[in-house]
Design an enzyme around this catalytic site. Structure first.
Site, mmCIF file in Angstrom:
data_model
loop_
_atom_site.group_PDB
_atom_site.id
_atom_site.type_symbol
_atom_site.label_atom_id
_atom_site.label_comp_id
_atom_site.label_asym_id
_atom_site.label_seq_id
_atom_site.Cartn_x
_atom_site.Cartn_y
_atom_site.Cartn_z
ATOM 1 N N ASP A 44 39.250 38.290 43.506
ATOM 2 C CA ASP A 44 38.366 37.117 43.502
ATOM 3 C C ASP A 44 37.256 37.214 42.459
ATOM 4 O O ASP A 44 36.612 36.203 42.150
ATOM 5 C CB ASP A 44 37.710 36.930 44.882
ATOM 6 N N LYS A 54 32.527 31.428 48.629
ATOM 7 C CA LYS A 54 33.648 30.533 48.299
ATOM 8 C C LYS A 54 34.491 30.299 49.545
ATOM 9 O O LYS A 54 34.495 31.094 50.499
ATOM 10 C CB LYS A 54 34.514 31.117 47.183
#
Length: 341
Positions: A187, A49
């Protein structure tokens, strides 16, 4: 745009029954699941990401900061396979990085995720009921650079949680998996969702999946050093204290601000950038090079040390890639694309 996923949904999906025709152990014929002989196996991707937006908000009493962020996944990904085993325990095999480079297997987020899932699943079963396959074998081929702000370890953990739940017929459900992920790292809940893009706030455990943007070329550049997350926060805190700045408050977003790459560019930011670029001027040099060759946006990802640029064309990306190799030969440069689904 779909619904917000948060801790409030914990418990949803618990007790769901495996689909008719599943294996005796409750293995669902889900995407990525393969049954080989008597050992069910799941294979999937754990995508990297980047943070298109990252704002660091007030610090809480326990020392953790609230954040506001916009996650975007990339095609750059680790490959993961999970195989259930009749032998108890969780084992991990890693390829793609030097032996020991990721630390002890016991501390690996993928192993911790597997153990967390096993404990949660045990709470759902009848007391003293035996599991046909109490062991888990995880094979991980690393492609995401670790310690770079690209979420590699967190993505591995999210994939393991998803894979184990699919293998057993989704007994925990997405809300419960988000809760487990939140306990592993800020995350991880995003990677549990397996969405290409999402807004995140709180500690990253409150999430709103967003519609995917058209895929674009991305160049990821990694300087020859890493920045630990605690050090990044200390550096940012020191900068704000010296400049007499407080911690930012939340920001209201209008729906139209979430649509299209041009709107992303208008609001793209990373609160760590100024402080860390002062500490490591190489980061600023990389970001300025990407910007000069048309990257929109060009940003630090997470707390670094990876810097990324999103380009409109492959040719612009390739020009930036050649320039970075010439001016910063010690940097690792990785071409990829934003994920679109």
């Amino acid at each position: 745009m779909t619904e917000e996923i948060s801790m409030d949904e914990v418990g949803k999906g618990q007790g769901e029954q495996p689909a008719e025709g599943s294996e005796a152990v409750g293995v669902e014929a889900a995407r990525g699941t393969e049954v080989t002989g008597r050992l069910p196996r799941w294979e999937g991707k754990a995508r990297a990401k980047v943070n298109l937006v990252l704002r660091i908000l007030a610090r809480e009493e326990d020392g953790f900061h609230q954040i506001e962020t916009e996650f975007q996944t990339l095609d750059l990904a680790d490959d993961i396979s999970i195989e259930l085993s009749p032998s108890e325990g969780v084992s991990l095999e890693v390829e793609g990085v030097p032996a020991g480079d990721l630390g002890e297997a016991e501390d690996n987020l993928a192993v911790r995720a597997a153990r967390s899932w096993l404990e949660a699943y045990a709470d759902l079963r009848e007391p003293h009921a035996a599991m046909p396959f109490p062991g888990i074998r995880i094979r991980l081929h690393k492609a995401i650079p670790h310690g770079a702000g690209l979420g590699g370890g967190s993505s591995d953990a999210g994939a393991v949680l998803r894979g184990l739940d699919e293998l057993h017929g989704n007994p925990l459900g997405r809300g419960r998996l988000v809760e487990l992920g939140s306990a592993l790292g800020s995350d991880v809940p995003f990677f549990v969702l397996d969405e290409p893009r999402a807004l995140g706030w709180g500690r990253g455990d409150r999430l709103l999946p967003l519609s995917a943007l058209p895929a674009r070329p991305v160049l990821v550049a990694l300087p020859p050093f890493r920045i630990s997350t605690p050090r990044a926060y200390r550096t940012l805190a020191g900068q704000r204290e010296r400049e007499g700045l407080g911690w930012a408050g939340g920001r209201l977003l209008e729906p139209e601000e979430l649509n299209g790459w041009s709107r992303v560019m208008e609001r793209s930011s990373n609160d760590f950038e100024a402080a860390l670029e002062r500490l490591h001027p190489e980061l600023l040099g990389i970001r300025q090079t990407l910007d000069a060759f048309g990257a929109r946006p060009a940003r630090l990802s997470g707390s670094g040390s990876a810097v990324f640029g999103v380009f409109e064309s492959e040719s612009d990306m390739e020009e930036a890639r050649r320039e970075l190799r010439a001016v910063l030969p010690e940097a690792r440069v990785i071409p990829t694309r934003t994920a679109a689904g």
